[in-house]
Design a protein around this motif. Structure first.
Motif, PDB file in Angstrom:
ATOM      1  N   SER A 101       3.334   4.650 -10.813  1.00  0.00           N
ATOM      2  CA  SER A 101       2.374   3.676 -11.308  1.00  0.00           C
ATOM      3  C   SER A 101       2.261   2.446 -10.624  1.00  0.00           C
ATOM      4  N   CYS A 102       3.639   1.724 -10.503  1.00  0.00           N
ATOM      5  CA  CYS A 102       3.685   0.547  -9.675  1.00  0.00           C
ATOM      6  C   CYS A 102       4.093   0.515  -8.314  1.00  0.00           C
ATOM      7  N   ASP A 103       4.739   1.710  -8.093  1.00  0.00           N
ATOM      8  CA  ASP A 103       5.454   1.738  -6.642  1.00  0.00           C
ATOM      9  C   ASP A 103       5.042   3.126  -6.150  1.00  0.00           C
ATOM     10  N   ALA A 104       3.889   3.159  -5.557  1.00  0.00           N
ATOM     11  CA  ALA A 104       3.084   2.247  -5.171  1.00  0.00           C
ATOM     12  C   ALA A 104       1.490   2.686  -5.381  1.00  0.00           C
ATOM     13  N   LYS A 105       1.402   3.826  -6.216  1.00  0.00           N
ATOM     14  CA  LYS A 105       0.076   4.303  -6.237  1.00  0.00           C
ATOM     15  C   LYS A 105      -0.651   3.445  -6.936  1.00  0.00           C
ATOM     16  N   GLY A 106      -0.270   2.573  -7.783  1.00  0.00           N
ATOM     17  CA  GLY A 106      -1.220   1.537  -8.410  1.00  0.00           C
ATOM     18  C   GLY A 106      -1.625   0.733  -7.346  1.00  0.00           C
ATOM     19  N   SER A 107      -1.120   0.446  -6.170  1.00  0.00           N
ATOM     20  CA  SER A 107      -1.567  -0.414  -5.051  1.00  0.00           C
ATOM     21  C   SER A 107      -2.554   0.450  -4.247  1.00  0.00           C
ATOM     22  N   LEU A 108      -2.162   1.863  -4.114  1.00  0.00           N
ATOM     23  CA  LEU A 108      -3.101   2.707  -3.490  1.00  0.00           C
ATOM     24  C   LEU A 108      -4.307   2.738  -3.932  1.00  0.00           C
ATOM     25  N   VAL A 109      -4.383   2.982  -5.237  1.00  0.00           N
ATOM     26  CA  VAL A 109      -5.878   3.190  -6.015  1.00  0.00           C
ATOM     27  C   VAL A 109      -6.498   1.880  -6.188  1.00  0.00           C
ATOM     28  N   CYS A 110      -5.959   0.826  -6.163  1.00  0.00           N
ATOM     29  CA  CYS A 110      -6.671  -0.452  -6.315  1.00  0.00           C
ATOM     30  C   CYS A 110      -7.303  -0.772  -5.094  1.00  0.00           C
ATOM     31  N   MET A 111      -6.263  -0.633  -3.629  1.00  0.00           N
ATOM     32  CA  MET A 111      -6.960  -0.773  -2.403  1.00  0.00           C
ATOM     33  C   MET A 111      -8.275   0.132  -2.332  1.00  0.00           C
ATOM     34  N   MET A 112      -8.206   1.329  -2.716  1.00  0.00           N
ATOM     35  CA  MET A 112      -9.311   2.201  -2.321  1.00  0.00           C
ATOM     36  C   MET A 112     -10.523   1.650  -3.441  1.00  0.00           C
ATOM     37  N   PHE A 113     -10.213   1.353  -4.507  1.00  0.00           N
ATOM     38  CA  PHE A 113     -11.226   0.687  -5.262  1.00  0.00           C
ATOM     39  C   PHE A 113     -12.102  -0.589  -4.663  1.00  0.00           C
ATOM     40  N   GLY A 366      -7.259  -6.989 -11.851  1.00  0.00           N
ATOM     41  CA  GLY A 366      -6.546  -8.022 -11.159  1.00  0.00           C
ATOM     42  C   GLY A 366      -6.446  -7.743  -9.439  1.00  0.00           C
ATOM     43  N   ALA A 367      -5.694  -6.699  -9.308  1.00  0.00           N
ATOM     44  CA  ALA A 367      -5.474  -6.350  -7.920  1.00  0.00           C
ATOM     45  C   ALA A 367      -6.759  -5.848  -7.193  1.00  0.00           C
ATOM     46  N   VAL A 368      -7.692  -5.253  -7.792  1.00  0.00           N
ATOM     47  CA  VAL A 368      -8.970  -4.700  -7.050  1.00  0.00           C
ATOM     48  C   VAL A 368      -9.509  -6.004  -6.771  1.00  0.00           C
ATOM     49  N   SER A 369      -9.864  -7.105  -7.731  1.00  0.00           N
ATOM     50  CA  SER A 369     -10.510  -8.065  -7.283  1.00  0.00           C
ATOM     51  C   SER A 369      -9.747  -9.061  -6.114  1.00  0.00           C
ATOM     52  N   LEU A 370      -8.501  -9.093  -6.205  1.00  0.00           N
ATOM     53  CA  LEU A 370      -7.845  -9.927  -5.295  1.00  0.00           C
ATOM     54  C   LEU A 370      -7.872  -9.150  -3.932  1.00  0.00           C
ATOM     55  N   TYR A 371      -7.783  -8.076  -3.901  1.00  0.00           N
ATOM     56  CA  TYR A 371      -7.984  -6.937  -2.671  1.00  0.00           C
ATOM     57  C   TYR A 371      -9.321  -7.340  -1.829  1.00  0.00           C
ATOM     58  N   GLU A 372     -10.246  -7.349  -2.866  1.00  0.00           N
ATOM     59  CA  GLU A 372     -11.576  -7.376  -2.265  1.00  0.00           C
ATOM     60  C   GLU A 372     -11.955  -8.754  -1.714  1.00  0.00           C
ATOM     61  N   ASN A 373     -11.664  -9.636  -2.638  1.00  0.00           N
ATOM     62  CA  ASN A 373     -11.735 -11.107  -2.309  1.00  0.00           C
ATOM     63  C   ASN A 373     -11.067 -11.450  -0.781  1.00  0.00           C
ATOM     64  N   ILE A 374      -9.816 -11.043  -0.708  1.00  0.00           N
ATOM     65  CA  ILE A 374      -8.858 -11.172   0.509  1.00  0.00           C
ATOM     66  C   ILE A 374      -9.952 -10.847   1.731  1.00  0.00           C
ATOM     67  N   ALA A 375     -10.531  -9.457   1.558  1.00  0.00           N
ATOM     68  CA  ALA A 375     -11.117  -8.976   2.535  1.00  0.00           C
ATOM     69  C   ALA A 375     -12.480  -9.576   2.923  1.00  0.00           C
ATOM     70  N   ARG A 376     -12.914 -10.059   1.783  1.00  0.00           N
ATOM     71  CA  ARG A 376     -14.355 -10.715   2.128  1.00  0.00           C
ATOM     72  C   ARG A 376     -14.060 -12.255   2.815  1.00  0.00           C
ATOM     73  N   GLY A 377     -13.074 -12.845   2.493  1.00  0.00           N
ATOM     74  CA  GLY A 377     -12.544 -14.068   3.025  1.00  0.00           C
ATOM     75  C   GLY A 377     -12.379 -13.830   4.375  1.00  0.00           C
ATOM     76  N   PHE A 378     -11.220 -13.048   4.755  1.00  0.00           N
ATOM     77  CA  PHE A 378     -10.963 -12.675   5.976  1.00  0.00           C
ATOM     78  C   PHE A 378     -12.193 -12.163   7.092  1.00  0.00           C
ATOM     79  N   LEU A 379     -12.938 -11.610   6.558  1.00  0.00           N
ATOM     80  CA  LEU A 379     -13.944 -10.934   7.463  1.00  0.00           C
ATOM     81  C   LEU A 379     -15.414 -11.877   7.249  1.00  0.00           C
ATOM     82  N   SER A 380     -15.503 -12.883   6.648  1.00  0.00           N
ATOM     83  CA  SER A 380     -16.667 -13.832   6.252  1.00  0.00           C
ATOM     84  C   SER A 380     -16.861 -14.542   7.634  1.00  0.00           C
TER      85      SER A 380
END
Length: 380
Positions: A101-113, A366-380
Motif C-alpha cells: 500500500s505504501c511500498d510502492a503501489k500507492g506511488s504507482l497508482v498515484c502516478m497513474m492518476f 496529495g500525491a496525485v496533485s503533487l505529481y501532476e503539479n510537478i509535471a505541469r511545472g516541469f513541462l510548462s
C-alpha cells in the motif's frame, strides 16, 4: 479510465507481485488496460521470465522529458503476522491496509492518476512524461538497471517511494552480505574438541557494533550517519552439538561519498583483526545479497526546484528538501543515466516491509496533485 483512488489501489494490492518470486505480469496487464483508456503509448520490456518493465508515455510536442519511476514488486509477507489477508485491502481510520500500500503501489497508482489527469487536460504542456513501472526493485533494482542499459533519457525524474510526500534529494546505498563462519562440530560435553562458530560470530558482531559507532561520528546533511547492523543470524544443528557453522546477514548502509570499495576495506579489516584476536576464526564464504549505490541530486537542479515549488503551492508554506534513508532506484537514474532525480511518495518508510502496512488516504490524493503539479511545472 479509473475514477476512485481508494478502489483502484485496492485492486492493485490484490494483484500478487511479492518478491520473491517477483512475478509482475498481472500488474502489467492491469496497467496496460488502464493506460490504453487515456491514450498513452505503451512499451513492455521483457527483462526475465515473468518479470518485465512497462513504459507508459504521454507526448505533448517538443520540450523536456520527465520520468516517473516506481516499482511493481512488493515485499514478500512470508513469516509476518498480519491481522488480515495482506492481498485483500482493508480501509480503517482513513487508511488503506494491504501489501504494498505504501511500498510502492500507492506511488504507482498515484502516478497513474496524475498521468490520466495530464492526458485529459494537456493545456500548455510541452514535452514528454514517461512512467516506468519496473520489476525487481526489492531485489536490488534490476528493472531500473535494465532501463539505463536500454539508454533511457530524461531531463528529470521522480521516484515513487514512501516519503510522507516529502521531497528527498539523497538516499542511502546498500552493502548487504551473507557471511558464513566455519567451526568444528563436537559433542557439547567436550567443547574442547570443537570450534564454536556461534561464539566466533559473537566476536564478529561486536566488531560490527564498533564499526557502527565509528560511522555515527559523521552525519550527512540529509541522511544522518551511515550504519552497520546484523539483521539475520543462523547457526548450529542440535542442542547438544558444538555448532560447526554460523551465518549472519551484514547490512551496511552507505551515504553519498561512500563506496562499496570502502565497505570492502572495512570488512577486510574486521576479519584480519579477528583472525589475530580469536583462535580458529575462519570465514567459510561471503555472498553478496544486495548491492546498491547511494546517490544525491543538487538542490539547484530544475527537478528539485520544481518539486519544492509544487509542494509549497499545495501546502502554502516554505519547503526544504530532505533525505530518504533506504536504498531505491534513484541510484540507477542518477549514477548511471545522469538524470537529476527526487524521491516522493505517499506513506511512511516505517510501514514499508512491515505487517499491516498502510497508507493514509489523504496522502494518496496529495500525491496525485503533487505529481501532476510537478509535471505541469516541469513541462510548462
Amino acid at each position: 479510465m479509473k475514477q476512485n483512488i481508494e478502489e483502484t489501489l485496492k485492486e492493485c494490492i490484490s494483484l500478487p507481485s511479492q518478491n520473491p518470486p517477483g512475478h509482475v505480469n498481472e500488474v502489467i496487464s492491469w496497467l496496460e488496460n488502464w493506460a490504453q483508456g487515456f491514450g498513452a503509448s505503451i512499451e513492455v520490456q521483457k527483462v526475465e521470465p515473468f518479470k518485465s518493465n512497462i513504459l507508459i508515455t504521454l507526448e505533448f510536442g517538443s520540450g523536456p522529458t520527465l520520468l516517473f519511476n516506481t516499482h511493481m514488486d512488493v515485499n514478500n509477507p512470508e513469516g509476518q503476522s498480519w491481522d488480515s489477508d495482506p492481498f485483500i485491502a482493508k480501509v480503517k481510520n482513513n487508511k488503506i491496509y494491504g501489501l504494498g500500500s505504501c511500498d510502492a503501489k500507492g506511488s504507482l497508482v498515484c502516478m497513474m492518476f496524475a498521468m490520466q489527469k495530464l492526458a485529459l487536460n494537456p493545456n500548455a504542456l510541452a514535452g514528454k512524461v514517461i512512467l516506468t513501472a519496473v520489476m525487481d526493485e526489492e531485489a536490488g533494482g534490476h528493472g531500473s538497471f535494465h532501463l539505463v542499459k536500454q539508454n533511457i533519457k530524461a531531463d528529470g525524474a521522480v521516484v515513487g517511494e514512501p516519503t510522507n510526500l516529502n521531497i528527498a534529494v539523497a538516499h542511502k546505498g546498500t552493502y548487504m552480505k551473507k557471511i558464513r563462519l566455519k567451526g568444528v562440530p563436537a559433542h557439547s560435553a567436550s567443547p574442547e574438541n570443537g570450534v564454536n562458530a556461534i561464539i566466533n560470530t559473537a566476536y564478529f558482531i561486536l566488531k560490527i557494533q564498533e564499526l557502527n559507532k565509528k560511522l555515527s561520528e559523521y552525519k550527512h546533511p540529509f541522511l544522518g550517519s551511515a550504519n552497520a547492523n546484523v539483521t539475520v543470524i543462523n547457526g548450529g544443528t542440535r542442542q547438544n552439538t558444538i555448532p560447526g557453522f554460523c551465518e549472519i546477514i551484514f547490512d551496511r548502509r552507505l551515504i553519498p561519498g561512500e563506496t562499496h570499495e570502502k565497505a570492502d576495506l572495512e570488512l577486510q579489516k574486521m576479519m584480519e583483526e579477528l583472525k589475530a584476536e580469536v583462535d580458529n576464526f575462519v570465514i567459510e564464504s561471503i555472498e553478496t545479497i544486495v548491492s546498491t549505490i547511494p546517490s544525491e541530486t543538487d538542490i539547484n537542479e530544475k527537478i528539485v526546484e520544481t518539486a519544492c515549488y509544487s509542494k509549497k503551492s499545495l501546502s502554502s508554506s516554505n519547503y526544504e528538501p530532505t533525505g530518504f534513508r533506504a536504498g531505491c532506484d534513484m541510484s540507477k537514474l542518477v549514477n548511471y543515466a545522469n538524470i537529476p532525480t527526487v524521491i516522493i511518495g505517499p506513506g511512511s518508510l516505517e510501514q514499508a516491509h512491515s505487517p499491516n502496512e498502510f497508507v493514509e488516504i489523504d496522502q494518496l490524493y496529495g500525491a496525485v496533485s503533487l505529481y501532476e503539479n510537478i509535471a505541469r511545472g516541469f513541462l510548462s
